[in-house]
Design a protein around this motif. Structure first.
Motif, PDB file in Angstrom:
ATOM      1  N   ASP A 111      -3.254  12.337 -12.869  1.00 53.89           N
ATOM      2  CA  ASP A 111      -2.643  13.225 -11.890  1.00 53.89           C
ATOM      3  C   ASP A 111      -1.114  12.337 -10.705  1.00 53.89           C
ATOM      4  OD1 ASP A 111      -4.014  15.066 -13.296  1.00 53.89           O
ATOM      5  OD2 ASP A 111      -6.158  15.044 -11.189  1.00 53.89           O
ATOM      6  N   LEU A 112      -1.788  11.799 -10.281  1.00 53.77           N
ATOM      7  CA  LEU A 112      -0.837  10.661  -9.646  1.00 53.77           C
ATOM      8  C   LEU A 112       0.281  10.827 -10.486  1.00 53.77           C
ATOM      9  CD1 LEU A 112      -3.050   7.793  -7.221  1.00 53.77           C
ATOM     10  CD2 LEU A 112      -2.591  10.428  -6.557  1.00 53.77           C
ATOM     11  N   LEU A 113       0.558  10.252 -11.355  1.00 53.14           N
ATOM     12  CA  LEU A 113       1.922  10.054 -11.499  1.00 53.14           C
ATOM     13  C   LEU A 113       2.668  11.376 -12.097  1.00 53.14           C
ATOM     14  CD1 LEU A 113       1.091   8.314 -14.680  1.00 53.14           C
ATOM     15  CD2 LEU A 113       2.357   7.159 -13.148  1.00 53.14           C
ATOM     16  N   ASP A 114       2.102  12.542 -12.215  1.00 52.21           N
ATOM     17  CA  ASP A 114       2.434  14.132 -12.567  1.00 52.21           C
ATOM     18  C   ASP A 114       2.865  14.576 -11.108  1.00 52.21           C
ATOM     19  OD1 ASP A 114       1.949  13.685 -15.440  1.00 52.21           O
ATOM     20  OD2 ASP A 114      -0.597  14.619 -15.534  1.00 52.21           O
ATOM     21  N   ALA A 115       2.312  13.875 -10.525  1.00 51.67           N
ATOM     22  CA  ALA A 115       2.767  14.380  -9.228  1.00 51.67           C
ATOM     23  C   ALA A 115       4.140  13.911  -8.335  1.00 51.67           C
ATOM     24  CB  ALA A 115       1.441  14.371  -7.573  1.00 51.67           C
ATOM     25  N   ARG A 116       4.693  13.083  -8.959  1.00 53.75           N
ATOM     26  CA  ARG A 116       5.972  12.430  -8.492  1.00 53.75           C
ATOM     27  C   ARG A 116       7.002  13.511  -8.662  1.00 53.75           C
ATOM     28  NH1 ARG A 116       7.140   7.524 -12.116  1.00 53.75           N
ATOM     29  NH2 ARG A 116       6.054   9.538 -14.019  1.00 53.75           N
ATOM     30  N   PRO A 117       7.422  13.630  -7.042  1.00 51.52           N
ATOM     31  CA  PRO A 117       8.989  14.104  -7.601  1.00 51.52           C
ATOM     32  C   PRO A 117       9.616  13.295  -7.999  1.00 51.52           C
ATOM     33  CG  PRO A 117       8.726  13.940  -5.151  1.00 51.52           C
ATOM     34  CD  PRO A 117       7.433  12.810  -6.461  1.00 51.52           C
ATOM     35  N   ILE A 131       0.702  -1.401  -0.370  1.00 53.55           N
ATOM     36  CA  ILE A 131       0.265  -0.230   0.313  1.00 53.55           C
ATOM     37  C   ILE A 131       0.689   0.853   0.033  1.00 53.55           C
ATOM     38  CG2 ILE A 131      -1.771   1.517   0.914  1.00 53.55           C
ATOM     39  CD1 ILE A 131      -2.563  -1.497   3.032  1.00 53.55           C
ATOM     40  N   SER A 132       0.220   2.101  -1.062  1.00 56.76           N
ATOM     41  CA  SER A 132       1.221   3.206  -0.691  1.00 56.76           C
ATOM     42  C   SER A 132       0.170   4.743  -1.358  1.00 56.76           C
ATOM     43  CB  SER A 132       2.667   3.360  -1.431  1.00 56.76           C
ATOM     44  OG  SER A 132       3.640   4.016  -1.703  1.00 56.76           O
ATOM     45  N   HIS A 133       0.692   5.930  -1.138  1.00 56.44           N
ATOM     46  CA  HIS A 133       0.234   6.780  -2.030  1.00 56.44           C
ATOM     47  C   HIS A 133       1.109   6.906  -2.908  1.00 56.44           C
ATOM     48  CE1 HIS A 133       3.279   8.724   1.577  1.00 56.44           C
ATOM     49  NE2 HIS A 133       3.334   9.568   0.013  1.00 56.44           N
ATOM     50  N   ASP A 134       2.396   6.598  -2.933  1.00 54.41           N
ATOM     51  CA  ASP A 134       3.120   7.284  -4.051  1.00 54.41           C
ATOM     52  C   ASP A 134       3.626   6.519  -4.550  1.00 54.41           C
ATOM     53  OD1 ASP A 134       5.407   8.132  -5.268  1.00 54.41           O
ATOM     54  OD2 ASP A 134       6.806   8.309  -3.751  1.00 54.41           O
ATOM     55  N   LEU A 135       2.623   5.728  -6.409  1.00 49.58           N
ATOM     56  CA  LEU A 135       2.899   5.670  -7.390  1.00 49.58           C
ATOM     57  C   LEU A 135       4.361   5.296  -7.683  1.00 49.58           C
ATOM     58  CD1 LEU A 135       0.141   6.316 -10.015  1.00 49.58           C
ATOM     59  CD2 LEU A 135       0.663   3.702  -9.412  1.00 49.58           C
ATOM     60  N   GLY A 136       5.685   5.834  -7.668  1.00 49.31           N
ATOM     61  CA  GLY A 136       7.043   6.089  -7.616  1.00 49.31           C
ATOM     62  C   GLY A 136       7.522   4.772  -6.931  1.00 49.31           C
ATOM     63  N   VAL A 137       6.969   4.853  -5.963  1.00 52.78           N
ATOM     64  CA  VAL A 137       7.044   3.889  -4.758  1.00 52.78           C
ATOM     65  C   VAL A 137       6.887   2.567  -6.113  1.00 52.78           C
ATOM     66  CG1 VAL A 137       7.199   2.792  -3.087  1.00 52.78           C
ATOM     67  CG2 VAL A 137       7.871   4.728  -2.673  1.00 52.78           C
ATOM     68  N   ILE A 138       5.349   2.099  -5.887  1.00 53.08           N
ATOM     69  CA  ILE A 138       4.822   0.999  -6.357  1.00 53.08           C
ATOM     70  C   ILE A 138       5.276   1.320  -7.180  1.00 53.08           C
ATOM     71  CG2 ILE A 138       2.232   0.766  -7.310  1.00 53.08           C
ATOM     72  CD1 ILE A 138       2.070   0.784  -4.348  1.00 53.08           C
ATOM     73  N   GLY A 139       5.773   1.782  -8.432  1.00 56.41           N
ATOM     74  CA  GLY A 139       6.406   1.119 -10.040  1.00 56.41           C
ATOM     75  C   GLY A 139       7.560   0.327  -9.120  1.00 56.41           C
ATOM     76  N   GLU A 160     -10.246  19.562  11.651  1.00 58.25           N
ATOM     77  CA  GLU A 160     -11.343  19.230  10.652  1.00 58.25           C
ATOM     78  C   GLU A 160     -10.716  19.679   9.058  1.00 58.25           C
ATOM     79  OE1 GLU A 160     -15.244  21.086  12.849  1.00 58.25           O
ATOM     80  OE2 GLU A 160     -13.677  22.684  13.142  1.00 58.25           O
ATOM     81  N   LEU A 161      -9.355  19.795   9.452  1.00 53.61           N
ATOM     82  CA  LEU A 161      -8.533  20.400   8.130  1.00 53.61           C
ATOM     83  C   LEU A 161      -7.658  18.701   7.448  1.00 53.61           C
ATOM     84  CD1 LEU A 161      -7.038  23.800   9.036  1.00 53.61           C
ATOM     85  CD2 LEU A 161      -9.323  22.849   7.545  1.00 53.61           C
ATOM     86  N   SER A 162      -7.818  18.879   6.276  1.00 56.12           N
ATOM     87  CA  SER A 162      -6.874  18.090   5.909  1.00 56.12           C
ATOM     88  C   SER A 162      -5.425  18.004   6.049  1.00 56.12           C
ATOM     89  CB  SER A 162      -7.063  17.844   4.156  1.00 56.12           C
ATOM     90  OG  SER A 162      -6.547  19.164   3.884  1.00 56.12           O
ATOM     91  N   GLY A 163      -3.779  16.893   6.397  1.00 56.09           N
ATOM     92  CA  GLY A 163      -2.854  17.545   6.491  1.00 56.09           C
ATOM     93  C   GLY A 163      -2.505  18.128   5.252  1.00 56.09           C
ATOM     94  N   GLY A 164      -2.701  18.591   4.017  1.00 54.06           N
ATOM     95  CA  GLY A 164      -2.599  19.780   3.222  1.00 54.06           C
ATOM     96  C   GLY A 164      -2.403  20.917   3.230  1.00 54.06           C
ATOM     97  N   ASP A 224       0.603  13.463   0.901  1.00 60.26           N
ATOM     98  CA  ASP A 224       0.668  12.948  -0.064  1.00 60.26           C
ATOM     99  C   ASP A 224       1.364  13.220  -0.955  1.00 60.26           C
ATOM    100  OD1 ASP A 224      -1.312  10.763   0.448  1.00 60.26           O
ATOM    101  OD2 ASP A 224      -2.655  12.031   0.393  1.00 60.26           O
ATOM    102  N   VAL A 225       2.136  12.604  -2.580  1.00 56.21           N
ATOM    103  CA  VAL A 225       2.795  13.322  -3.053  1.00 56.21           C
ATOM    104  C   VAL A 225       2.107  14.423  -3.989  1.00 56.21           C
ATOM    105  CG1 VAL A 225       4.259  11.199  -3.277  1.00 56.21           C
ATOM    106  CG2 VAL A 225       2.150  11.130  -5.215  1.00 56.21           C
ATOM    107  N   SER A 226       0.801  13.940  -4.431  1.00 58.02           N
ATOM    108  CA  SER A 226      -0.245  14.996  -5.030  1.00 58.02           C
ATOM    109  C   SER A 226      -0.183  16.336  -3.595  1.00 58.02           C
ATOM    110  CB  SER A 226      -1.601  14.516  -5.446  1.00 58.02           C
ATOM    111  OG  SER A 226      -2.274  14.314  -4.098  1.00 58.02           O
ATOM    112  N   VAL A 227      -0.916  16.176  -2.815  1.00 61.76           N
ATOM    113  CA  VAL A 227      -0.357  17.645  -1.551  1.00 61.76           C
ATOM    114  C   VAL A 227       1.089  18.318  -2.070  1.00 61.76           C
ATOM    115  CG1 VAL A 227      -0.911  18.050   0.306  1.00 61.76           C
ATOM    116  CG2 VAL A 227      -2.636  16.328  -0.742  1.00 61.76           C
ATOM    117  N   GLN A 228       1.818  17.225  -1.407  1.00 63.58           N
ATOM    118  CA  GLN A 228       2.829  17.589  -1.714  1.00 63.58           C
ATOM    119  C   GLN A 228       3.594  19.055  -2.939  1.00 63.58           C
ATOM    120  OE1 GLN A 228       7.051  15.458  -0.057  1.00 63.58           O
ATOM    121  NE2 GLN A 228       6.581  15.133  -2.861  1.00 63.58           N
ATOM    122  N   ALA A 229       2.917  18.031  -3.809  1.00 62.70           N
ATOM    123  CA  ALA A 229       2.760  19.150  -5.126  1.00 62.70           C
ATOM    124  C   ALA A 229       2.331  20.251  -4.936  1.00 62.70           C
ATOM    125  CB  ALA A 229       2.960  17.945  -6.310  1.00 62.70           C
TER     126      ALA A 229
END
Length: 536
Positions: free
Chosen positions: A255-261, A213-221, A425-429, A457-462
């Motif tokens: 979008d997840l792919l584009d958010a990868r650093p 399990i991961s939020h980062d498609l770079g790691v999943i790859g 009441e707020l998200s991490g980002g 998350d990588v998307s929030v990080q971006a």
């Protein structure tokens, strides 16, 4: 079970809590020596899916539907299974590695006791045989001096070493299935690469099936053969890893792919006429720490010197324990160095006292890694953002403060109405944006960002990195950006400072360091960044 029959078959899995559907219609199969990656942002239902599929979900009012079958001589249905049946499966046939080994390991028990527990419970080994097996497991996961480490406690290990111990515990009984829930998120990129390689090697050696399990498609790859992309509890895309990277069908996946650093971006352009803002020379810090044989001295920072120019970003890079955060603590007055000089403009940073120290606290802002622990959970976030205005007397009245807080929220891309919310009441980002707004409230000359996006998350990080870049352009801000991920550091940094064991091993313009690193350690950090193409 035939060689190509699935180890775990999940069909039409659903989770409801009260009237809310958390997971709906998730299906996948995982085979021997095969890895299924489950990816999505926080709140997408990744962890809930796997907890429900393995019978670990214990949320009040939760109802699980569908099927999850663990193969064997007698297939085992895990959805709706009795606690007794699940106890016989967990640890023996299914191993678990969770995100934070610090909370997963018992701080009061030695590693030996924690590893041998499942061996004695599920394999009926004697204490001596279990201890021998525990030492073999620690050696298999690459922990140095395993015989001595058996008697250590979790706090005596680094984060990467604790995660290796968690993997040893998960593999103790040779499980058919290994569930890895964000096992590398909190780790350095070099340690992350080592853990990924370790799981791949153990999978080859033992034929284990893995759900990662991961939020980062770079790691999943790096690890997965097949991918299930979740969004709001729904599987929006399921395909082999190559197909997901080469031809993603859904915009969310793109979008997840584009958010990868990634490393193939250019460093920001530096104004050659920019004058120095912060100059540090000969910074040296030593700590005295207790050990089993008396007190020992740790040389945390060794003769570090650097200069940060106005309206630029200095990227400070290194693994955990390299001294990065100690430098930030020295600059913000939290740690007193043994030696060194630091000047901000014409102000002595390290020797300031009284009014000068208070003025300096206004000129240097700090954004930490975990925004939830940085904000007062009992105060509305607007009050937290207004606090520097009160302390430094930057607003005369309540109305003026409220107007300034509204401006700050707008500046970081949040509605002014969010000022009335509490941190939970707020998200991490959103919480990290609030932390940035609070740091900007005092209009600092220098903003220190200590792993400010590492927990996102990588998307929030971006999005947060884009925000920081915009604020630098619009306000002329100067950043000290601390991190361990060179791909993240590259996006903002004009100059790079690489540290190891408290000392500077390489520094220079970002493009030079990234295109032609001089030191082997820098090349190791670069090699640890997940590649653009999947390699699983």
């Amino acid at each position: 079970m035939t060689p190509r029959s699935p180890v775990l078959s999940v069909a039409d899995l659903g989770v409801r809590i009260g009237s809310r559907t958390i997971v709906d219609g998730v299906s996948f199969e995982v085979f021997r020596e095969h890895t299924v990656g489950i990816v999505g942002e926080s709140g997408s239902g990744k962890t809930m899916t796997v907890l429900a599929a393995t019978g670990l979900l214990d949320a009040p009012g939760a109802k699980v539907s569908g099927s999850s079958v663990l193969a064997g001589d007698v297939p085992t249905e895990l959805v709706g299974a009795s606690p007794r049946l699940l106890r016989s499966v967990h640890g023996a046939r299914i191993g678990f590695v969770f995100q934070d080994p610090g909370t997963s390991l018992n701080p009061l028990l030695t590693l030996e006791r924690q590893i041998t527990e499942s061996l004695q419970t599920h394999r009926n080994l004697t204490r001596r045989a279990a201890t021998t097996r525990a030492a073999e497991l620690l050696e298999a996961v690459g922990l140095p001096d395993p015989q001595t480490r058996l008697h250590a406690y979790p706090h005596q290990l680094s984060g990467g070493q604790r995660q290796r111990v968690m993997i040893a515990i998960a593999l103790a009984c040779d499980p058919e299935l290994l569930v890895a829930d964000e096992p590398t998120t909190a780790l350095d990129v070099t340690t992350q690469a080592q853990i990924v390689e370790l799981v791949r090697r153990l999978q080859r050696d033992f034929g284990t099936a893995v759900v990662w399990i991961s939020h980062d498609l770079g790691v999943i790859g790096q690890v997965a053969d097949d991918v299930t992309v979740l969004r709001d509890g729904l599987p929006v895309e399921q395909a082999p890893i190559d197909a997901v990277f080469d031809h993603p069908r859904e915009q969310y996946t793109r979008d997840l792919l584009d958010a990868r650093p990634v490393l193939d971006t250019s460093a920001p352009v530096t104004d050659p006429s920019a004058e120095p803002l912060l100059e540090v020379a000969g910074l040296d810090v030593k700590f005295s720490v207790p050990t089993p044989v008396g007190r020992s001295q740790v040389h945390a920072v060794r003769d570090v010197s650097f200069t940060i120019r106005r309206a630029t970003t200095m990227g400070l890079v290194g693994e955990s324990g390299s001294g990065k955060s100690t430098i930030a603590a020295c600059l913000t007055g939290l740690v007193k160095p043994d030696r060194g000089v630091a000047t901000l403009g014409d102000v002595d940073v390290l020797g300031a006292k009284g009014r000068a120290a208070k003025s300096l606290r206004r000129r240097i802002g700090l954004v930490l890694q975990d925004p939830f622990s940085s904000l007062n959970p009992r105060s509305r976030v607007g009050i937290s953002v207004a606090e520097p205005l009160v302390v430094h007397r930057l607003a005369d009245s309540k109305k003026t403060r409220e107007e300034r807080v509204a401006e700050l929220f707008e500046l970081v891309g949040l509605p002014a109405s969010f000022a009335q919310r509490y941190p939970h009441e707020l998200s991490g980002g959103q919480r990290q944006r609030v932390s940035i707004a609070r740091a900007l409230a005092a209009e600092p000359d220098l903003l220190i960002l200590d792993e400010a996006t590492a927990s996102l998350d990588v998307s929030v990080q971006a999005r947060v990195l884009d925000l920081l870049a915009r604020l630098q352009r619009e306000l002329g801000l100067t950043y000290l950006l601390i991190g361990h991920d060179l791909a993240v550091i590259r996006q903002l940094s004009h100059d790079i400072l690489v540290m190891r064991h408290g000392a500077v091993v390489e520094k220079g313009p970002a493009d030079d360091v990234f295109s032609a690193p001089e030191q082997e350690y820098t090349r190791t950090l670069l090699a640890a960044v997940p590649p653009v193409r999947p390699r699983a």
